[in-house]
Design an enzyme around this catalytic site. Structure first.
Site, short mmCIF file in Angstrom:
data_model
loop_
_atom_site.label_atom_id
_atom_site.label_comp_id
_atom_site.label_asym_id
_atom_site.label_seq_id
_atom_site.Cartn_x
_atom_site.Cartn_y
_atom_site.Cartn_z
N ALA A 151 0.83 -1.21 0.00
CA ALA A 151 0.00 0.00 0.00
C ALA A 151 0.87 1.26 0.00
O ALA A 151 0.56 2.23 -0.69
CB ALA A 151 -0.93 0.00 1.21
N TYR A 152 1.94 1.23 0.77
CA TYR A 152 2.86 2.37 0.80
C TYR A 152 3.42 2.64 -0.59
O TYR A 152 3.41 3.78 -1.07
CB TYR A 152 3.99 2.09 1.79
CG TYR A 152 5.10 3.12 1.76
CD1 TYR A 152 4.99 4.29 2.50
CD2 TYR A 152 6.25 2.91 1.01
CE1 TYR A 152 6.01 5.25 2.47
CE2 TYR A 152 7.27 3.85 0.98
CZ TYR A 152 7.14 5.01 1.71
OH TYR A 152 8.15 5.95 1.67
#
Length: 240
Positions: A151-152
């Site tokens: 997600a980062y």
């Protein structure tokens, strides 16, 4: 920076590490600075004493982002630049709901700069050709991906893409670029084994420190031509 030097530079996440170093760099150049911070670190008091305007902000919600934008709009008639340095770091791990991880990463790295760029656009315009700047801080993982921080990496990739879109939208008055660092400096608690492993990931085998970032930011601010580009700061890590 010429005639716009009297206009403040806005740095999000300016209370520690690279954001703090940038704030002091500009203060030492007699450049007005506005800093956002979420947690009141002792360094904030030093910035205030030196003349920086420090605004506490919670970017975890869109309402918090817009409340911060309103404070900036009240405090200045123009901006020299916006440096989107505020960041968060969450991994996909047991016990952490995936929807929460993704929402958090997208909120800080996508929603926040997207909303601020729109809300503060009028403060950047009207100062002349290539007179203002937006700089997004992305990450080396945009190029490589990350199996532990999916997600980062995705959120930083979205920010990288927004660099080109905002460059198209705001030219020729505002230049928009991004900086994609890998290891720049260690945390105090990083042990010797971890540090060596991290250093070995790049060809240059060093953590260059904040000055490397500051020098690149200065280059982008003084350029009258470069826009819509991403600048890696990875020590040749992509060649390992």
């Amino acid at each position: 920076m010429g005639k716009t030097q009297s206009l403040p530079i806005l740095i999000t996440g300016g209370g520690r590490r690279i954001g703090l170093a940038l704030a002091w760099h500009f203060i030492n150049q007699k450049q007005p600075v506005i800093v956002s911070y979420r947690t009141h670190y002792p360094a904030i008091d030093g910035l205030i004493k030196a003349g920086a305007q420090c605004i506490q902000a919670d970017f975890s919600t869109n309402d918090g982002v817009m409340a911060f934008a309103d404070e900036v709009l009240k405090s200045t008639h123009g901006l020299r630049a916006i440096l989107h340095n505020a960041s968060a770091w969450m991994a996909e791990k047991p016990g952490a709901p995936l929807t929460d991880v993704l929402a958090c990463m997208m909120q800080i790295h996508v929603n926040t700069p997207y909303l601020l760029n729109h809300a503060l656009e009028r403060l950047l315009r009207g100062h002349g050709h290539a007179a203002s700047d937006i700089i997004h801080f992305t990450d080396y993982v945009v190029e490589r991906g990350s199996d532990k921080h999916i997600a980062y990496a995705a959120s930083k990739a979205a920010l990288d893409n927004m660099t080109r879109s905002f460059a198209r939208k705001l030219a020729p008055e505002v230049k928009v670029n991004s900086i994609a660092p890998s290891l720049i400096l260690f945390n105090e608690h990083d042990d010797a084994e971890y540090r060596q492993q991290a250093l070995n990931k790049s060809l240059m085998k060093t953590a260059p420190g904040e000055k490397e970032v500051i020098d690149l930011v200065d280059y982008l601010l003084t350029s009258c031509f470069v826009t819509g580009r991403s600048f890696p700061l990875d020590g040749g890590r992509h060649l390992r």
